[in-house]
Design a protein around this motif. Structure first.
Motif, PDB file in Angstrom:
ATOM      1  N   LEU A  96       7.669  -2.182  -7.458  1.00  0.00           N
ATOM      2  CA  LEU A  96       7.607  -0.981  -7.038  1.00  0.00           C
ATOM      3  C   LEU A  96       8.679  -0.410  -7.470  1.00  0.00           C
ATOM      4  O   LEU A  96       9.028   0.837  -8.067  1.00  0.00           O
TER       5      LEU A  96
ATOM      6  N   VAL B 117       0.658  -4.938  -6.683  1.00  0.00           N
ATOM      7  CA  VAL B 117       2.192  -4.712  -6.930  1.00  0.00           C
ATOM      8  C   VAL B 117       2.721  -4.870  -5.750  1.00  0.00           C
ATOM      9  O   VAL B 117       2.251  -4.709  -4.482  1.00  0.00           O
TER      10      VAL B 117
ATOM     11  N   LEU C 187       3.548   6.484  -8.610  1.00  0.00           N
ATOM     12  CA  LEU C 187       4.131   5.553  -7.616  1.00  0.00           C
ATOM     13  C   LEU C 187       2.993   4.962  -6.531  1.00  0.00           C
ATOM     14  O   LEU C 187       3.090   3.878  -5.946  1.00  0.00           O
ATOM     15  N   SER C 188       2.177   5.784  -6.256  1.00  0.00           N
ATOM     16  CA  SER C 188       1.003   5.579  -5.061  1.00  0.00           C
ATOM     17  C   SER C 188       0.075   5.126  -5.486  1.00  0.00           C
ATOM     18  O   SER C 188      -0.700   5.047  -6.545  1.00  0.00           O
ATOM     19  N   SER C 189      -0.817   4.559  -4.475  1.00  0.00           N
ATOM     20  CA  SER C 189      -2.175   4.117  -4.281  1.00  0.00           C
ATOM     21  C   SER C 189      -2.834   4.951  -3.858  1.00  0.00           C
ATOM     22  O   SER C 189      -4.059   4.937  -4.160  1.00  0.00           O
ATOM     23  N   THR C 190      -2.542   5.828  -2.950  1.00  0.00           N
ATOM     24  CA  THR C 190      -3.083   7.047  -2.511  1.00  0.00           C
ATOM     25  C   THR C 190      -2.198   8.244  -2.299  1.00  0.00           C
ATOM     26  O   THR C 190      -1.250   8.164  -1.859  1.00  0.00           O
TER      27      THR C 190
ATOM     28  N   LYS D 266      -1.473  -1.038  -4.150  1.00  0.00           N
ATOM     29  CA  LYS D 266      -0.890  -0.640  -5.522  1.00  0.00           C
ATOM     30  C   LYS D 266      -1.345  -1.716  -6.313  1.00  0.00           C
ATOM     31  O   LYS D 266      -0.983  -2.604  -6.296  1.00  0.00           O
TER      32      LYS D 266
ATOM     33  N   PRO E   3      -4.096   7.277  -8.665  1.00  0.00           N
ATOM     34  CA  PRO E   3      -4.432   6.974  -7.173  1.00  0.00           C
ATOM     35  C   PRO E   3      -5.652   7.433  -6.499  1.00  0.00           C
ATOM     36  O   PRO E   3      -6.315   8.399  -7.207  1.00  0.00           O
TER      37      PRO E   3
ATOM     38  N   VAL F 215       0.879  -1.301   0.076  1.00  0.00           N
ATOM     39  CA  VAL F 215      -0.055   0.066   0.043  1.00  0.00           C
ATOM     40  C   VAL F 215       0.980   1.295  -0.010  1.00  0.00           C
ATOM     41  O   VAL F 215       1.721   1.403   0.904  1.00  0.00           O
ATOM     42  N   VAL F 216       0.983   1.988  -1.161  1.00  0.00           N
ATOM     43  CA  VAL F 216       1.966   3.275  -1.283  1.00  0.00           C
ATOM     44  C   VAL F 216       1.014   4.473  -1.128  1.00  0.00           C
ATOM     45  O   VAL F 216       0.160   4.756  -1.838  1.00  0.00           O
TER      46      VAL F 216
ATOM     47  N   LEU G  75      -1.875  -2.346 -11.153  1.00  0.00           N
ATOM     48  CA  LEU G  75      -1.940  -1.792 -12.414  1.00  0.00           C
ATOM     49  C   LEU G  75      -3.094  -2.289 -13.193  1.00  0.00           C
ATOM     50  O   LEU G  75      -3.509  -3.554 -12.786  1.00  0.00           O
TER      51      LEU G  75
END
Length: 614
Positions: free
Chosen positions: A284, A279, A117-120, A271, A167, A34-35, A273
């Motif tokens: 990452l 991911v 790069l982030s998911s949030t 994260k 994100p 979780v990014v 795709l």
């Protein structure tokens, strides 16, 4: 990680470069990640808020002056506080708008990297969401100039597809002290954000530019959340926040900070795709490398190219991991020699099933099934190696049994027992008894008949010599007796080889069926996920269209209608059975390429043995 590391360095000349030590840390994380990245103007407390997410008082650097502390992008990897077997990756970015930097393009790329790069993505700003705060987010409107989903995409096409890659969005407004109401009607923080993002009437250039930013934020980030955090401490204590205990922070700030952290821990997704698995840390690391390399080489990021390059590396690694898992299981479960080729095939099938499942869980975007075909080939080659080891173990066991049984007859030969009249018959009788006892011995494996034939052929000259010396046998009887045992053994060896070849062909058929079964199952899941994603995007566009119509923006709503029409057509294409059938056809083609050569080897080997015997 006990403390953060720099993930992307920002050189004095503005050149970005990934840090090898941070990449190495990420490559060691095989778990989903979780990014959460934070971006925003410099000196607005981003690092302090990220330390709150890490549940630490210190970590990301804070500073007591107006000088920016964070340069580039810093990373902190921690166990996720709510989800087992998941890593929380926090990314703290260099502040936007630092007057000492003077390069807005560098700001833009730092922001773009954090976003991709982030998911949030947490956008951190101070005081209130006013026009100045929106203007600071002007980087969003230029994303279509820096980022493409596919090479050659138009700006509008790129913008329509960004929602699949971007994100979730959280706006954290710091040091908020205003009353949250409009016309004496209370508002929630989320309603406050949505009011700010409503398009404004008017056709002037200034209004159009302001609306373009609002439209981008609404289009690119359908999942939006807002938190309004009051000042954490008294003004005189703000320069030493790292030193303050929780009891020295304002209760109002603690409540909002806790709500913010719980939202991130509970809602921030892993994260992912489009069309791919979750991911991992190693993925990452690859994305960070590829994004930074693209920025340095062309100044334009093509998301599909980066994902394709990542898929190539991941799929090759998935093949290697699956084959290694197959070998490990076979070494553990296979006891050599096996009683038959079918027995080996049963163990092979169990181990292969697990290896294919591992590959399916990790591989993605293998549209031509090239990597699954390679997996077929490498698993078949590994199985053939175990077959050869099985045959060697069987041959060794069989020769040992025959050597033990032959000892008594060898002693009789040394004593001249078979040189007397009638000795040839006694030799054949004892040889028959030896063969019967050999047949009763367990654990000989798949080469029992072939080794017996080899054993008898080695003693055929001796048998013929004994027959020739026995005056009681006619010439015809001498010929028949001498060759009888060898002929019977040769026939048994041919039958044994043919049975093994047929079993191996059946194994290949079962292998293909297992590949097909697991692929079909994966395709059902992928199709369902794609349809859900497509429906999510359509629903988001419909909501935006309704909002635009309600606010009187007819032309903008019409443009969205065309996008929705196209999305619905794409959804209907995904629903068709041919969507899955194309992938299954690709698998058959891969099997035609990788398996027939191995089939010919098995069959031709059996035919050569049959011709030799004949």
């Amino acid at each position: 990680m006990k403390e953060p590391l720099c993930l992307v360095r920002n050189g004095p000349d503005g050149a970005l470069s990934p840090d090898p030590a941070a990449l190495e840390v990420l490559r060691g994380i095989g778990q989903p990640v979780v990014v959460v990245a934070i971006a925003g103007p410099y000196r607005t407390g981003k690092s302090f808020l990220m330390n709150q997410l890490a549940r630490q008082r210190t970590g990301f650097a804070l500073g007591p002056t107006v000088q920016a502390q964070t340069k580039g992008i810093w990373m902190w990897c921690l166990p996720h506080p709510q989800r087992p077997d998941t890593t929380l990756v926090l990314l703290d970015t260099e502040g936007l708008g630092d007057p000492n930097k003077g390069d807005s393009r560098n700001d833009a790329w730092i922001f773009t990297l954090a976003l991709l790069l982030s998911s949030t993505l947490v956008y951190n700003s101070a005081s209130t969401i006013d026009q100045k705060a929106l203007e600071n987010l002007g980087l969003v409107t230029a994303l279509t100039e820096r980022v493409k989903v596919r090479a050659g995409d138009s700006r509008d096409a790129a913008a329509a597809d960004f929602v699949r890659f971007f994100p979730g969005f959280v706006w954290a407004v710091r040091d908020f002290v205003l009353q949250l109401s409009v016309d004496e009607e209370p508002l929630t923080a989320d309603e406050y954000l949505e009011r700010v993002l409503r398009l404004q009437p008017g056709s002037s250039r200034a209004v159009q530019e302001q609306n373009e930013l609002r439209r981008c934020l609404r289009d690119f980030f359908p999942e939006r959340k807002c938190f309004l955090l009051p000042p954490p401490a008294e003004p005189e204590a703000m320069t030493r926040l790292e030193e303050l205990g929780e009891g020295q922070l304002r209760p109002g700030f603690l409540r909002q900070a806790d709500a913010f952290c719980r939202h991130i821990w509970d809602q921030a997704p892993v994260k992912a795709l489009p069309g791919g698995p979750a991911v991992t840390g190693s993925m990452l690391a690859s994305l960070a490398e590829k994004y930074v390399a693209a920025i340095g080489s062309s100044g334009v990021l093509c998301l599909e190219s980066a994902v394709t390059a990542l898929a190539t590396a991941e799929n090759a690694a998935a093949v290697a991991a699956a084959v290694a898992e197959y070998r490990r299981r076979m070494e553990r479960e296979l006891k050599l020699p096996t009683a038959s080729q079918e027995a080996l095939g049963d163990v092979h099938q169990r181990c292969e099933r697990g290896a294919i499942a591992l590959f399916m869980a990790r591989a993605f975007a293998d549209t031509e099934r090239r990597y699954q075909g390679r997996l077929m080939s490498e698993l078949e080659a590994a199985k053939e190696e175990f077959c050869r080891r099985n045959e060697a173990a069987s041959a060794q066991r069989c020769r040992a049994v025959l050597g033990e049984l032959w000892q008594d007859m060898e002693r009789r030969l040394d004593r001249g027992h078979y040189a007397a009249p009638g000795g040839s018959r006694r030799f054949q009788e004892h040889l028959g008894e030896l063969m019967e006892e050999y047949g009763r011995r367990p654990g000989k494996g798949v080469k029992a008949a072939a080794v017996l034939e080899e054993f008898l052929r080695e003693r055929e000259v001796l048998a013929r010599a004994l027959c020739a010396a026995d005056q009681r046998l006619s010439e015809r009887e001498q010929e028949r007796v001498a060759g009888e045992a060898v002929a019977a053994a040769a026939a048994a060896a041919v039958a044994e080889a043919a049975e093994a070849a047929e079993a191996r062909l059946e194994e290949q058929r079962r292998s293909f069926e297992e590949h097909r079964r697991q692929l079909e199952e994966r395709l059902w899941h992928e199709q369902r996920a794609l349809l859900e994603e497509q429906e999510r995007v359509i629903e988001h566009k419909l909501q935006e269209q309704r909002a635009l119509l309600q606010d009187g923006f007819q032309r903008e709503a019409e443009a969205l209608r065309e996008q929705i029409k196209k999305l619905r057509e794409e959804k209907e294409e995904i629903k068709k059975p041919s969507w899955r059938q194309r992938a299954l056809d690709g698998l058959r083609l891969a099997a035609d390429i990788f398996l027939p050569g191995l089939v010919r080897v098995v069959v031709s080997g059996a035919l050569r043995l049959a011709r030799r015997v004949v």
